[in-house]
Design a protein around this motif. Structure first.
Motif, short mmCIF file in Angstrom:
data_model
loop_
_atom_site.label_atom_id
_atom_site.label_comp_id
_atom_site.label_asym_id
_atom_site.label_seq_id
_atom_site.Cartn_x
_atom_site.Cartn_y
_atom_site.Cartn_z
N THR A 1 0.28 -0.78 0.04
CA THR A 1 0.18 -0.10 -0.07
C THR A 1 1.03 1.16 0.26
O THR A 1 1.74 1.35 -0.15
CB THR A 1 -0.66 0.15 1.28
OG1 THR A 1 0.15 -0.58 2.53
CG2 THR A 1 -1.95 -1.02 1.33
N THR B 1 1.79 5.21 4.09
CA THR B 1 0.75 6.17 5.81
C THR B 1 1.50 6.64 7.21
O THR B 1 1.84 5.63 7.53
CB THR B 1 -0.52 5.82 5.49
OG1 THR B 1 -0.40 4.25 6.08
CG2 THR B 1 -1.72 5.48 4.67
N LYS B 2 0.78 7.84 7.96
CA LYS B 2 1.12 7.94 8.77
C LYS B 2 0.05 6.92 10.08
O LYS B 2 -1.70 6.84 9.82
CB LYS B 2 1.27 9.18 9.51
CG LYS B 2 2.03 9.63 8.05
CD LYS B 2 3.66 9.69 9.57
CE LYS B 2 4.56 10.52 8.46
NZ LYS B 2 6.03 10.47 9.54
N ASP B 3 0.52 6.88 10.73
CA ASP B 3 0.16 6.59 12.15
C ASP B 3 -0.59 7.13 12.84
O ASP B 3 0.56 8.20 12.73
CB ASP B 3 0.05 4.76 12.48
CG ASP B 3 1.05 5.07 13.38
OD1 ASP B 3 1.71 5.70 13.75
OD2 ASP B 3 1.92 4.63 13.51
N THR C 1 5.68 5.72 9.88
CA THR C 1 4.63 5.21 8.56
C THR C 1 4.92 3.86 8.73
O THR C 1 5.72 3.17 8.66
CB THR C 1 5.98 6.01 7.70
OG1 THR C 1 6.45 7.16 7.92
CG2 THR C 1 5.97 5.49 6.18
N ARG C 2 3.33 3.33 7.96
CA ARG C 2 3.23 1.96 7.27
C ARG C 2 3.08 1.66 6.55
O ARG C 2 2.62 2.31 5.47
CB ARG C 2 1.83 2.27 8.70
CG ARG C 2 2.17 1.95 10.17
CD ARG C 2 1.11 1.28 11.01
NE ARG C 2 1.18 2.16 12.35
CZ ARG C 2 1.18 0.71 13.08
NH1 ARG C 2 1.11 -0.82 13.03
NH2 ARG C 2 1.06 1.33 13.82
N ILE C 3 3.10 1.36 5.88
CA ILE C 3 2.44 -0.20 4.74
C ILE C 3 2.36 -1.52 4.73
O ILE C 3 2.65 -1.83 5.73
CB ILE C 3 3.91 0.22 3.94
CG1 ILE C 3 4.77 -1.03 3.80
CG2 ILE C 3 4.55 1.77 3.64
CD1 ILE C 3 5.87 -1.19 3.02
N GLU D 1 1.71 -5.89 7.90
CA GLU D 1 2.10 -4.24 7.89
C GLU D 1 3.41 -3.98 8.42
O GLU D 1 3.59 -4.59 9.26
CB GLU D 1 1.35 -3.67 9.58
CG GLU D 1 -0.15 -3.03 8.34
CD GLU D 1 -1.06 -2.11 10.11
OE1 GLU D 1 -0.15 -1.42 10.52
OE2 GLU D 1 -1.81 -1.90 9.42
#
Length: 106
Positions: A51, A54-56, A61-63, A102
């Motif tokens: 993906t 994105t910021k949680d 930062t996560r993918i 994740e």
């Protein structure tokens, strides 16, 4: 399930990737060695993602990726079964393995 997988003797399943190929836009094929109950077989996971980053809520930062593969349980020594009174058997041979993973940037 614990007796079925003999978790006392084989407490972990493992996968070690050996090849990654782009299969399309946002799709990968990840081949590797899957070990269940001490038996290792080559499998290929169909992977969707990653993906967009994105910021949680905590600023990390996560993918994420999702991956699936099908195996025949008997290929890994999982042969237990039981006949049903109505005919047929209790446990099918095909097993679908699905991973939803994740990653957080360190």
């Amino acid at each position: 399930m614990c007796q079925f997988l003999h978790v006392e003797k084989f407490p972990t399943l493992s996968f070690k990737s050996t090849d990654i190929k782009v299969a399309g836009d946002g799709e990968l094929k990840v081949q590797g060695d899957l070990t269940i109950r001490g038996v290792t077989r080559k499998v290929t996971f169909a992977v969707e993602g990653p993906t967009p980053p994105t910021k949680d809520p905590w600023g990390n930062t996560r993918i994420a990726v999702s991956a699936t593969t099908n195996i025949n349980r008997k290929d890994f020594g999982l042969t237990w079964n039981a006949a049903l009174e109505t005919g047929g058997i209790l446990v099918g041979d095909e097993v679908i393995i699905t991973l939803d993973v994740e990653f957080i940037r360190a």
